[in-house]
Motif scaffolding. Structure first.
Motif, PDB file in Angstrom:
ATOM      1  N   ASP A 127       1.775  21.687  15.378  1.00  0.00           N
ATOM      2  CA  ASP A 127       2.240  20.773  14.333  1.00  0.00           C
ATOM      3  C   ASP A 127       3.187  21.496  13.381  1.00  0.00           C
ATOM      4  O   ASP A 127       2.987  22.681  13.070  1.00  0.00           O
ATOM      5  CB  ASP A 127       1.053  20.219  13.546  1.00  0.00           C
ATOM      6  CG  ASP A 127       0.196  19.294  14.388  1.00  0.00           C
ATOM      7  OD1 ASP A 127       0.702  18.786  15.404  1.00  0.00           O
ATOM      8  OD2 ASP A 127      -0.988  19.098  14.041  1.00  0.00           O
ATOM      9  N   ARG A 128       4.184  20.779  12.894  1.00  0.00           N
ATOM     10  CA  ARG A 128       5.167  21.390  11.995  1.00  0.00           C
ATOM     11  C   ARG A 128       4.549  21.860  10.687  1.00  0.00           C
ATOM     12  O   ARG A 128       5.000  22.844  10.092  1.00  0.00           O
ATOM     13  CB  ARG A 128       6.293  20.400  11.692  1.00  0.00           C
ATOM     14  CG  ARG A 128       7.252  20.181  12.840  1.00  0.00           C
ATOM     15  CD  ARG A 128       8.487  19.416  12.425  1.00  0.00           C
ATOM     16  NE  ARG A 128       9.282  20.150  11.441  1.00  0.00           N
ATOM     17  CZ  ARG A 128      10.527  19.828  11.123  1.00  0.00           C
ATOM     18  NH1 ARG A 128      11.112  18.798  11.709  1.00  0.00           N
ATOM     19  NH2 ARG A 128      11.188  20.520  10.235  1.00  0.00           N
ATOM     20  N   ASN A 129       3.482  21.178  10.204  1.00  0.00           N
ATOM     21  CA  ASN A 129       2.887  21.577   8.931  1.00  0.00           C
ATOM     22  C   ASN A 129       2.077  22.864   9.024  1.00  0.00           C
ATOM     23  O   ASN A 129       1.576  23.357   8.006  1.00  0.00           O
ATOM     24  CB  ASN A 129       2.014  20.451   8.358  1.00  0.00           C
ATOM     25  CG  ASN A 129       0.987  19.954   9.366  1.00  0.00           C
ATOM     26  OD1 ASN A 129       0.751  20.579  10.401  1.00  0.00           O
ATOM     27  ND2 ASN A 129       0.386  18.810   9.062  1.00  0.00           N
ATOM     28  N   PRO A 136      -4.178  22.417   9.187  1.00  0.00           N
ATOM     29  CA  PRO A 136      -3.920  23.155   7.946  1.00  0.00           C
ATOM     30  C   PRO A 136      -5.182  23.285   7.092  1.00  0.00           C
ATOM     31  O   PRO A 136      -6.050  22.408   7.106  1.00  0.00           O
ATOM     32  CB  PRO A 136      -2.865  22.305   7.236  1.00  0.00           C
ATOM     33  CG  PRO A 136      -2.285  21.428   8.309  1.00  0.00           C
ATOM     34  CD  PRO A 136      -3.372  21.192   9.293  1.00  0.00           C
TER      35      PRO A 136
END
Length: 379
Positions: A307-309, A355
């Motif tokens: 995931d980009r986050n 995250p």
């Protein structure tokens, strides 16, 4: 005297006792702070296993018909009623009449010219029989096949110089081409459908006077559509004509299959993108529909997708080592709207799957392995 001494001693004793009691109260005012138990967060992790990651480019756009014609009048006349109404949404098959203008007056002029051509040829037949008996049969056959109700047949082939001078001198050739010119213009009073499709715009109605050069409407082919999308120039050498494309509707309820039909040879200087045209065919599609396309651009070897986050601004990601968070540098290879493809992440590295709020290097965590490889989430 003794009484005074006793009172003095008692007073000193009371003052001393008050001082001791006050000191006791002060000492007992500072209570020890409660010991807060150290909380260790449980985090979801994955174990890195590098593999081949397909790079999928997402783009969106509106559908337009692959075949579209704008209907214009080349002649003037009254719009006559046909077998089908000239209205938006009306379907026509290939070869059916879209528009028919009243050509009765012009048709009479064409027939007159054809009759004059026939008479001109008939008038030279006696001379041909006497002076050119060898070419007489082919001209006689031409007259026999001449039908005023049909298109004028092509003149017989002129083979000799004398025949050429004789036929041309009588004005036969010029009269023939004059008739063909009139017939060609007569055909413009009727517009036929060049393909099966639907009328999307109608600017005239039956019974109105149509003028030359006036726009009449638009006609499209509903069997094939195209979607124009802009792709980054970095994929200019990768995209190929015929590449399969997956398309989805705006509400994600319907999926379609398409393919790259054309790739523009130039790059837009302003946006630094290249235009790609995707062809798609389906009976449910309509012009103007908004679709999202996923184009298979290339494959990245020895990489993972997360995931980009999870990627920090410093191009680092969190890893778990001995129940502590740490960061390592990575090399992003491709970004999408939600995912990022990374290289240079060693196999076996334990990374975060989700995250962690307030995460920092050195933070104590408890790993909860979900037993899902980082490559399992690749679409």
């Amino acid at each position: 005297m003794l009484r005074k001494i006793l009172l003095s001693v008692l007073g000193v004793a009371l003052i001393f006792g008050a001082f001791v009691f006050a000191k006791y109260l002060i000492d007992n005012k500072h209570k020890p702070k409660p010991v807060i138990p150290k909380v260790v967060k449980t985090v979801l992790v994955d174990t890195v296993k590098n593999g081949t990651i397909p790079v999928i480019i997402s783009a969106n756009g509106n559908l337009t018909s692959k075949q579209r014609i704008e209907l214009y009048a080349e002649v003037q006349g009254i719009f006559k009623t046909g077998s089908k109404l000239f209205k938006p949404g009306q379907k026509f098959n290939k070869g059916e009449t879209l528009i028919r203008l009243d050509a009765s007056e012009y048709y009479a002029g064409v027939q007159s010219a054809k009759s004059s051509l026939y008479n001109s040829i008939a008038s030279i037949m006696p001379d041909l029989r006497l002076d050119f008996p060898d070419i007489y049969p082919k001209w006689q056959a031409y007259l026999n096949n001449f039908d005023l109700k049909k298109s004028t047949p092509q003149l017989p082939e002129i083979t000799g110089e004398k025949e050429n001078y004789f036929i041309t001198g009588r004005g036969i050739v010029s009269a023939y081409y004059n008739v063909k010119n009139l017939e060609e213009r007569l055909s413009k009073y009727r517009i036929v459908a060049p393909f099966s499709g639907i009328l999307t715009e109608a600017l005239v109605t039956e019974g109105t006077l149509v003028r030359s050069g006036q726009k009449l409407g638009e006609f499209i082919n509903t069997s094939a559509y195209e979607m124009e999308v802009a792709i980054s120039k970095s994929f200019a050498n990768i995209l190929k004509v015929g590449e399969s494309v997956s398309l989805t509707s705006l509400d994600k309820t319907k999926k379609y299959k398409g393919n790259v039909s054309r790739v523009n040879g130039s790059i837009d200087a302003t946006t630094q993108t290249i235009t790609v045209f995707i062809e798609v065919k389906h009976q449910d599609l309509k012009e103007g529909m908004y679709l999202e396309a996923n184009v298979n651009a290339e494959k990245v070897e020895n990489a993972i997708e997360i995931d980009r986050n999870l990627l920090l601004d410093s191009e680092e990601i969190y890893v778990v080592k001995d129940s502590l968070l740490d960061v390592i540098s990575v090399k992003p290879a491709h970004f999408s709207s939600e995912k990022v493809v990374l290289k240079d992440v060693p196999d076996g590295t334990v990374i975060l799957r989700k995250p962690v709020p307030g995460a920092y290097a050195g933070m104590h965590v408890k790993a909860a392995n979900t037993n899902v490889s980082t490559t399992d989430s690749v679409q």
